[in-house]
Every structure is written in C-alpha cells, then in structure tokens.
Design a protein around this motif. Structure first.
Motif, PDB file in Angstrom:
ATOM      1  N   LEU A   4     -71.723  86.479  63.869  1.00 52.26           N
ATOM      2  CA  LEU A   4     -73.094  86.394  64.335  1.00 52.26           C
ATOM      3  C   LEU A   4     -73.456  87.658  65.103  1.00 52.26           C
ATOM      4  O   LEU A   4     -72.681  88.103  65.962  1.00 52.26           O
ATOM      5  CB  LEU A   4     -73.263  85.168  65.236  1.00 52.26           C
ATOM      6  N   GLU A   6     -76.661  89.206  67.316  1.00 54.99           N
ATOM      7  CA  GLU A   6     -77.982  89.026  67.912  1.00 54.99           C
ATOM      8  C   GLU A   6     -78.698  90.364  68.062  1.00 54.99           C
ATOM      9  O   GLU A   6     -78.065  91.416  68.198  1.00 54.99           O
ATOM     10  CB  GLU A   6     -77.887  88.382  69.304  1.00 54.99           C
ATOM     11  N   CYS A  22     -80.771  86.335  65.137  1.00 57.66           N
ATOM     12  CA  CYS A  22     -79.315  86.219  65.022  1.00 57.66           C
ATOM     13  C   CYS A  22     -78.991  86.186  63.534  1.00 57.66           C
ATOM     14  O   CYS A  22     -79.314  85.208  62.851  1.00 57.66           O
ATOM     15  CB  CYS A  22     -78.808  84.980  65.728  1.00 57.66           C
ATOM     16  N   ALA A  24     -76.366  86.013  60.488  1.00 54.02           N
ATOM     17  CA  ALA A  24     -75.042  85.438  60.237  1.00 54.02           C
ATOM     18  C   ALA A  24     -74.475  85.943  58.921  1.00 54.02           C
ATOM     19  O   ALA A  24     -75.209  86.126  57.946  1.00 54.02           O
ATOM     20  CB  ALA A  24     -75.133  83.921  60.203  1.00 54.02           C
ATOM     21  N   PHE A  29     -74.394  79.536  55.457  1.00 58.94           N
ATOM     22  CA  PHE A  29     -75.182  79.471  56.691  1.00 58.94           C
ATOM     23  C   PHE A  29     -75.886  78.137  56.820  1.00 58.94           C
ATOM     24  O   PHE A  29     -75.974  77.586  57.917  1.00 58.94           O
ATOM     25  CB  PHE A  29     -76.194  80.617  56.685  1.00 58.94           C
ATOM     26  N   MET A  34     -77.183  75.562  64.348  1.00 52.78           N
ATOM     27  CA  MET A  34     -77.253  76.780  65.151  1.00 52.78           C
ATOM     28  C   MET A  34     -77.823  76.490  66.533  1.00 52.78           C
ATOM     29  O   MET A  34     -78.647  75.582  66.706  1.00 52.78           O
ATOM     30  CB  MET A  34     -78.126  77.818  64.448  1.00 52.78           C
ATOM     31  N   ARG A  72     -85.228  78.883  61.770  1.00 54.61           N
ATOM     32  CA  ARG A  72     -84.194  79.497  60.934  1.00 54.61           C
ATOM     33  C   ARG A  72     -84.738  79.765  59.547  1.00 54.61           C
ATOM     34  O   ARG A  72     -85.624  79.067  59.062  1.00 54.61           O
ATOM     35  CB  ARG A  72     -82.947  78.627  60.881  1.00 54.61           C
ATOM     36  N   THR A  78     -80.510  83.769  58.935  1.00 55.21           N
ATOM     37  CA  THR A  78     -80.968  84.207  60.256  1.00 55.21           C
ATOM     38  C   THR A  78     -81.587  83.054  61.032  1.00 55.21           C
ATOM     39  O   THR A  78     -82.315  82.234  60.456  1.00 55.21           O
ATOM     40  CB  THR A  78     -81.983  85.353  60.128  1.00 55.21           C
ATOM     41  N   CYS A  96     -76.285  83.496  70.443  1.00 56.66           N
ATOM     42  CA  CYS A  96     -76.427  82.480  69.416  1.00 56.66           C
ATOM     43  C   CYS A  96     -75.045  81.957  69.058  1.00 56.66           C
ATOM     44  O   CYS A  96     -74.033  82.636  69.250  1.00 56.66           O
ATOM     45  CB  CYS A  96     -77.177  82.998  68.189  1.00 56.66           C
ATOM     46  N   ALA A  98     -72.805  78.924  66.372  1.00 59.83           N
ATOM     47  CA  ALA A  98     -72.817  78.118  65.157  1.00 59.83           C
ATOM     48  C   ALA A  98     -71.722  77.061  65.206  1.00 59.83           C
ATOM     49  O   ALA A  98     -70.633  77.296  65.733  1.00 59.83           O
ATOM     50  CB  ALA A  98     -72.616  79.017  63.929  1.00 59.83           C
ATOM     51  N   GLY A 115     -72.025  84.939  68.926  1.00 63.48           N
ATOM     52  CA  GLY A 115     -72.357  86.347  68.845  1.00 63.48           C
ATOM     53  C   GLY A 115     -71.956  87.069  70.123  1.00 63.48           C
ATOM     54  O   GLY A 115     -71.420  86.458  71.055  1.00 63.48           O
TER      55      GLY A 115
END
Length: 124
Positions: A4, A6, A22, A24, A29, A34, A72, A78, A96, A98, A115
């Motif tokens: 990730l 940012e 953010c 990814a 994804f 998130m 998102r 993203t 961010c 996940a 991130g």
C-alpha cells in the motif's frame, strides 16, 4: 501480499480540504476491506474510516463524520479519503490498511497490511 502506498498529504489551513489516495498492488484488491487510520505524535493509532469490498458500506469515527468520505475504485486498486472542513486536531500521519475479510472493523490490529503513512498538517 499487498503493498500500500499513500499520497496526497500536506499542509492546509483550517477549513480547507485534502484528498488522500492509497494505491494497492496485487490483483485481488476487491477482496480486501480497506481502512484509514491516523496517529498524532505521542498518541495511539486511531480509526478514521473503513469501506467494504464493493464500497457499499462505510463506517466513520465520530470525530470525522460529516467531514470525511472514504471511497474506493476497485478497477484502479485505489482507496481514497476526502477530507473537508479540516481542523487542527486532524493533524496526524494518516495510514491506509487492508484486511482480507468482508467484515468491517475499526481496530488497527485486525488489519494485516499497512502503508508507510502520509503527513497531514492543519494550521489554525
């Protein structure tokens, strides 16, 4: 494995706006819930917002409800955090995160990937 990154942080005056992004890595994804968290100096990492796999469901910390919006774009891998009406107390490093689950949570240790963070500074 998910990486990730940012971006979008910076210095803004109180009442201003910023949009964090953010990005990814990886092809799955859309399988990750998130979240955005923030950490001010000397304080714990706090929940800000989270969004479901499809983006249909969101949850926010009380302190940012009505001012921040999480969204998102699964086609772009993203997640975004639109921050309006910023206050000096919003100053923090924003991260961010996940988690490989469909369940929304607000607890940092339930998220697997993080991130590096982006600094947001709001001047009064």
């Amino acid at each position: 494995q998910v990486q990730l990154v940012e971006s979008g942080g910076g210095l803004v005056q109180a009442g201003g706006s910023l949009r964090l992004s953010c990005a990814a890595s990886g092809r799955t994804f859309s399988s990750y819930t998130m979240g955005w968290f923030r950490q001010a100096p000397g304080k714990e990492r706090d929940f800000v917002a989270t969004i479901s796999l499809s983006g249909s469901y969101t949850d926010y910390a009380d302190s940012v409800k009505g001012r921040f919006t999480i969204s998102r774009d699964n086609a772009k891998n993203t997640v975004y955090l639109q921050m309006n009406a910023l206050k000096p107390e919003d100053t923090a490093v924003y991260y961010c995160a996940a988690r490989f689950s469909a369940i929304l949570t607000t607890t940092p240790n339930t998220y697997t990937y993080w991130g590096q963070g982006t600094q947001v500074t709001v001047s009064s």
